[in-house]
Design a protein around this motif. Sequence first.
Motif, PDB file in Angstrom:
ATOM      1  N   HIS A 121      32.036  19.167  19.260  1.00 31.64           N
ATOM      2  CA  HIS A 121      32.844  17.937  19.254  1.00 31.64           C
ATOM      3  C   HIS A 121      33.152  17.473  17.837  1.00 31.64           C
ATOM      4  N   GLU A 224      34.559  10.234  29.232  1.00 31.43           N
ATOM      5  CA  GLU A 224      34.457  11.679  29.065  1.00 31.43           C
ATOM      6  C   GLU A 224      35.679  12.380  29.645  1.00 31.43           C
ATOM      7  N   HIS A 258      30.146   9.563  21.677  1.00 32.39           N
ATOM      8  CA  HIS A 258      31.133  10.500  22.211  1.00 32.39           C
ATOM      9  C   HIS A 258      31.748  11.396  21.139  1.00 32.39           C
ATOM     10  N   GLY A 260      31.675  13.852  17.391  1.00 35.96           N
ATOM     11  CA  GLY A 260      30.849  14.808  16.662  1.00 35.96           C
ATOM     12  C   GLY A 260      30.620  14.418  15.221  1.00 35.96           C
ATOM     13  N   SER A 287      25.782  11.911  16.042  1.00 38.87           N
ATOM     14  CA  SER A 287      26.864  12.568  15.314  1.00 38.87           C
ATOM     15  C   SER A 287      26.476  12.742  13.856  1.00 38.87           C
TER      16      SER A 287
END
Length: 313
Positions: A121, A224, A258, A260, A287
């Motif tokens: 991600h 998502e 959500h 990266g 992240s």
Amino acid sequence: MNKPVQPPRNSLLERAAEVYDFGSALRGTNLPPLDIPAAAIPSAPAPQPTVHPSVPDSVPPVARTRDWTGTPQTLDRAAMAEAGYMVPGGPVSGVSEEFRIIKRELLATIRGTKQQGPLPHGNVILIASAHSGDGKTYCAINLAVSLAAETDLEILLVDADFGKPSIMQALGLSGTLGFMDALVDPSVAVEDCVVATDIPSLFVLPSGTTTNRDAEYLASARMEQILSALVDGRPNRVVLFDSPPLLAATPAAVLAAHVGQTVLVVRADRTSEAALRDAADLLGDGSAIRLLLNGVKFSASGRRFGTYYGKEG
């Protein structure tokens, strides 16, 4: 009197071949018999029928999301320049060179290196800050413009600052439905909310209708689904979320789960160490976090990008 010419000596392998008959050995002859006790020879099991698993004719590809096919809108380049933003196709400046360095580090994390593979991600990036006024949106827009200059990418800039959206106005764009509308209503396809620009690789997703449950919608399973609809099967897409300040609203911390990568914008001579630590704690460890120092007026190394090209940003 000339000395007689000596014939060339054979190589070491050739001389060895004169003593040992390698050729016969390779053909399986001229070898001493091998005496193996009968008890040491296991009995071979009965042959079993070979079962071939069913293999599909082809491996199904990863589902490819839809193209963004909205009618392109023209960026207000004059307003962008007046506000201090980078202008697509504009002259090279100190600001543009600094953002080139920033985007190279982000792209290296996305694509991976010899020492480390691509980050999961990694192409979904959060632009955050501790407080309002630290330059978060300024950095998000400039980073999007810089990334859009790449020849093989599609950049989507998402206005996720639901309380004070400003990206559409800053770029001179208009849109009706947006990010929050797709989150609230599953019948709204997020792809239909994306606004195309006259830069073929640059797209914008408006914030959408304001609600009082922003964080809850961002934490839902629908989030998502939206991310999948934006990036699945599209390794050349990079999504940038411009979020509210971490210490002023909760959506940024929820968004961090959500993505990266997170770029945490720090305003020089303004953001305190305590505020920076609190903001970083809210991001958690989901992240890769990078700090971006904004508003710097002094470089200890004397670096002054832009002067080489005749213009300093």
